[in-house]
Design a protein around this motif. Structure first.
Motif, PDB file in Angstrom:
ATOM      1  N   LEU A 123       0.817  -1.203   0.000  1.00 42.12           N
ATOM      2  CA  LEU A 123       0.000   0.000   0.000  1.00 42.12           C
ATOM      3  C   LEU A 123       0.853   1.256   0.000  1.00 42.12           C
ATOM      4  O   LEU A 123       0.489   2.273  -0.583  1.00 42.12           O
ATOM      5  N   LEU A 124       1.989   1.212   0.647  1.00 39.79           N
ATOM      6  CA  LEU A 124       2.891   2.352   0.654  1.00 39.79           C
ATOM      7  C   LEU A 124       3.365   2.668  -0.750  1.00 39.79           C
ATOM      8  O   LEU A 124       3.310   3.808  -1.214  1.00 39.79           O
ATOM      9  N   LEU A 125       3.807   1.662  -1.497  1.00 43.41           N
ATOM     10  CA  LEU A 125       4.267   1.886  -2.858  1.00 43.41           C
ATOM     11  C   LEU A 125       3.117   2.318  -3.748  1.00 43.41           C
ATOM     12  O   LEU A 125       3.289   3.145  -4.654  1.00 43.41           O
ATOM     13  N   SER A 126       1.914   1.789  -3.492  1.00 43.70           N
ATOM     14  CA  SER A 126       0.749   2.210  -4.259  1.00 43.70           C
ATOM     15  C   SER A 126       0.460   3.686  -4.057  1.00 43.70           C
ATOM     16  O   SER A 126       0.178   4.426  -4.987  1.00 43.70           O
ATOM     17  N   SER A 127       0.564   4.136  -2.801  1.00 43.53           N
ATOM     18  CA  SER A 127       0.287   5.545  -2.527  1.00 43.53           C
ATOM     19  C   SER A 127       1.345   6.438  -3.144  1.00 43.53           C
ATOM     20  O   SER A 127       1.054   7.545  -3.596  1.00 43.53           O
ATOM     21  N   LEU A 128       2.584   5.986  -3.185  1.00 41.63           N
ATOM     22  CA  LEU A 128       3.638   6.782  -3.803  1.00 41.63           C
ATOM     23  C   LEU A 128       3.353   6.988  -5.277  1.00 41.63           C
ATOM     24  O   LEU A 128       3.600   8.058  -5.835  1.00 41.63           O
ATOM     25  N   ALA A 130      -7.922   1.923   5.088  1.00 43.03           N
ATOM     26  CA  ALA A 130      -8.853   3.022   4.849  1.00 43.03           C
ATOM     27  C   ALA A 130      -8.109   4.328   4.597  1.00 43.03           C
ATOM     28  O   ALA A 130      -8.498   5.127   3.734  1.00 43.03           O
ATOM     29  N   GLY A 131      -7.021   4.551   5.336  1.00 43.79           N
ATOM     30  CA  GLY A 131      -6.252   5.778   5.164  1.00 43.79           C
ATOM     31  C   GLY A 131      -5.597   5.872   3.803  1.00 43.79           C
ATOM     32  O   GLY A 131      -5.616   6.928   3.156  1.00 43.79           O
ATOM     33  N   VAL A 132      -5.004   4.782   3.349  1.00 42.90           N
ATOM     34  CA  VAL A 132      -4.354   4.799   2.039  1.00 42.90           C
ATOM     35  C   VAL A 132      -5.396   4.937   0.936  1.00 42.90           C
ATOM     36  O   VAL A 132      -5.174   5.638  -0.061  1.00 42.90           O
ATOM     37  N   ALA A 133      -6.556   4.293   1.101  1.00 40.67           N
ATOM     38  CA  ALA A 133      -7.630   4.471   0.124  1.00 40.67           C
ATOM     39  C   ALA A 133      -8.052   5.934   0.044  1.00 40.67           C
ATOM     40  O   ALA A 133      -8.307   6.465  -1.049  1.00 40.67           O
ATOM     41  N   ALA A 134      -8.106   6.592   1.179  1.00 44.31           N
ATOM     42  CA  ALA A 134      -8.474   8.013   1.193  1.00 44.31           C
ATOM     43  C   ALA A 134      -7.418   8.867   0.515  1.00 44.31           C
ATOM     44  O   ALA A 134      -7.739   9.829  -0.196  1.00 44.31           O
ATOM     45  N   THR A 135      -6.132   8.537   0.685  1.00 44.28           N
ATOM     46  CA  THR A 135      -5.091   9.318   0.012  1.00 44.28           C
ATOM     47  C   THR A 135      -5.196   9.140  -1.496  1.00 44.28           C
ATOM     48  O   THR A 135      -5.011  10.092  -2.255  1.00 44.28           O
ATOM     49  N   ASN A 136      -5.491   7.942  -1.955  1.00 41.73           N
ATOM     50  CA  ASN A 136      -5.609   7.710  -3.395  1.00 41.73           C
ATOM     51  C   ASN A 136      -6.784   8.473  -3.999  1.00 41.73           C
ATOM     52  O   ASN A 136      -6.790   8.761  -5.196  1.00 41.73           O
ATOM     53  N   GLN A 137      -7.772   8.806  -3.160  1.00 40.41           N
ATOM     54  CA  GLN A 137      -8.916   9.598  -3.603  1.00 40.41           C
ATOM     55  C   GLN A 137      -8.761  11.074  -3.242  1.00 40.41           C
ATOM     56  O   GLN A 137      -9.690  11.851  -3.425  1.00 40.41           O
ATOM     57  N   GLU A 138      -7.602  11.433  -2.704  1.00 39.68           N
ATOM     58  CA  GLU A 138      -7.289  12.804  -2.291  1.00 39.68           C
ATOM     59  C   GLU A 138      -8.272  13.327  -1.243  1.00 39.68           C
ATOM     60  O   GLU A 138      -8.550  14.521  -1.176  1.00 39.68           O
ATOM     61  N   TRP A 152      -7.872  14.066   1.937  1.00 38.09           N
ATOM     62  CA  TRP A 152      -6.736  14.188   2.850  1.00 38.09           C
ATOM     63  C   TRP A 152      -7.146  14.185   4.309  1.00 38.09           C
ATOM     64  O   TRP A 152      -6.466  13.580   5.150  1.00 38.09           O
ATOM     65  N   ALA A 153      -8.240  14.879   4.644  1.00 38.34           N
ATOM     66  CA  ALA A 153      -8.661  14.939   6.048  1.00 38.34           C
ATOM     67  C   ALA A 153      -9.025  13.550   6.566  1.00 38.34           C
ATOM     68  O   ALA A 153      -8.663  13.174   7.692  1.00 38.34           O
ATOM     69  N   ASP A 154      -9.739  12.775   5.747  1.00 38.17           N
ATOM     70  CA  ASP A 154     -10.081  11.411   6.148  1.00 38.17           C
ATOM     71  C   ASP A 154      -8.818  10.558   6.287  1.00 38.17           C
ATOM     72  O   ASP A 154      -8.695   9.740   7.207  1.00 38.17           O
ATOM     73  N   ALA A 155      -7.892  10.744   5.349  1.00 34.18           N
ATOM     74  CA  ALA A 155      -6.645   9.975   5.403  1.00 34.18           C
ATOM     75  C   ALA A 155      -5.871  10.283   6.675  1.00 34.18           C
ATOM     76  O   ALA A 155      -5.359   9.368   7.342  1.00 34.18           O
ATOM     77  N   ILE A 156      -5.786  11.543   7.026  1.00 34.82           N
ATOM     78  CA  ILE A 156      -5.039  11.951   8.217  1.00 34.82           C
ATOM     79  C   ILE A 156      -5.633  11.316   9.470  1.00 34.82           C
ATOM     80  O   ILE A 156      -4.920  10.781  10.322  1.00 34.82           O
ATOM     81  N   SER A 157      -6.955  11.358   9.586  1.00 37.77           N
ATOM     82  CA  SER A 157      -7.613  10.793  10.760  1.00 37.77           C
ATOM     83  C   SER A 157      -7.341   9.293  10.880  1.00 37.77           C
ATOM     84  O   SER A 157      -6.981   8.794  11.962  1.00 37.77           O
TER      85      SER A 157
END
Length: 256
Positions: free
Chosen positions: A17-22, A53-61, A63-68
């Motif tokens: 997931l880390l590489l996916s988010s990059l 859930a956090g990485v999925a939120a980053t992929n959808q931009e 950001w607030a959901d990802a941070i939480s």
């Protein structure tokens, strides 16, 4: 699905997931304190679900959901992948101070980072450090501890001089207060990385009624008794001496 992902070992899942988010997030930088965490096997399932859930939120931009989600995932697991993605999401949302602190903690607390992740973290840390804006309060007495309120929140004065307030770009408001003085107020717009020196000057509060002879007023009250009408005084605007008859006494206010 998350349930299928939860069956994958954490370290493999985190790496994938880390590489996916990059790959999914833009390369440009946008944008504290240390995060406490505790590794507890009983929280592993919850932490893994939050990370997904956090990485999925980053992929959808989102950001607030990802941070939480990522912040809580790191608190429950102490896994570097959660902290890295948290820093990246803070970076994307323009929260440079928190992103800087997240990358700094990642590099100091996790020596086993993959080379690519470490190189990215070092680069992002340098970028975020350069984007933090600073208000530098000058000429504050080192023995004085004013009450400092920045953007509606009280800031503790640790005695460092000049006193520095770190923040992010945007419109900000500052107020400093000490006893018997008018508040010192500042507001303005800050850009990424801007350092603004502010010369702080406290103006004593004006004193009112300094020229009145309070002995005359006390005498009038004592002499008048309970049935007398009060003597009207204008404290802000001194008037020329005027005679006033009060309960048989002839008083002159401000004169002899």
């Amino acid at each position: 699905m998350i349930l299928a992902a939860m069956a994958v070992p954490w370290r493999l899942l985190a790496s994938l997931l880390l590489l996916s988010s990059l790959a999914a997030l833009p390369a440009q930088a946008q944008g504290g304190g240390r995060l406490a965490c505790a590794r507890d096997p009983s929280n592993e399932g919850e932490a893994r679900a939050l990370f997904v859930a956090g990485v999925a939120a980053t992929n959808q931009e989102r950001w607030a959901d990802a941070i939480s989600s990522l912040r809580r995932a790191y608190e429950l697991s102490c896994h570097s992948s959660a902290l890295y993605n948290l820093g990246y999401s803070l970076r994307a949302l323009g929260r440079h101070r928190e992103a800087r602190d997240a990358f700094a903690q990642l590099l100091s607390d996790h020596a086993d980072l993959p080379d690519e992740v470490r190189d990215n973290a070092v680069r992002y840390l340098d970028q975020e450090r350069a984007r933090v804006a600073v208000l530098e309060l000058l000429d504050l007495d080192p023995d004085l501890r004013p009450r400092i309120v920045f953007d509606g929140r009280e800031v503790a004065d640790d005695g460092a001089r000049p006193f520095r307030i770190e923040t992010d770009a945007g419109t900000h408001a500052l107020a400093l207060r000490i006893d018997a003085h008018e508040p010192f107020l500042w507001n303005g717009e800050l850009a990424d990385g801007q350092n603004v020196p502010i010369l702080v000057r406290f103006v004593p509060l004006p004193t009112t009624g300094a020229d009145f002879e309070w002995g005359w007023i006390v005498l009038g009250v004592v002499a008048a008794g309970a049935g007398a009408r009060p003597l009207g005084l204008r404290l802000a605007l001194p008037a020329p001496p005027q005679p006033s008859t009060l309960s048989g006494l002839h008083l002159r206010i401000g004169g002899s």
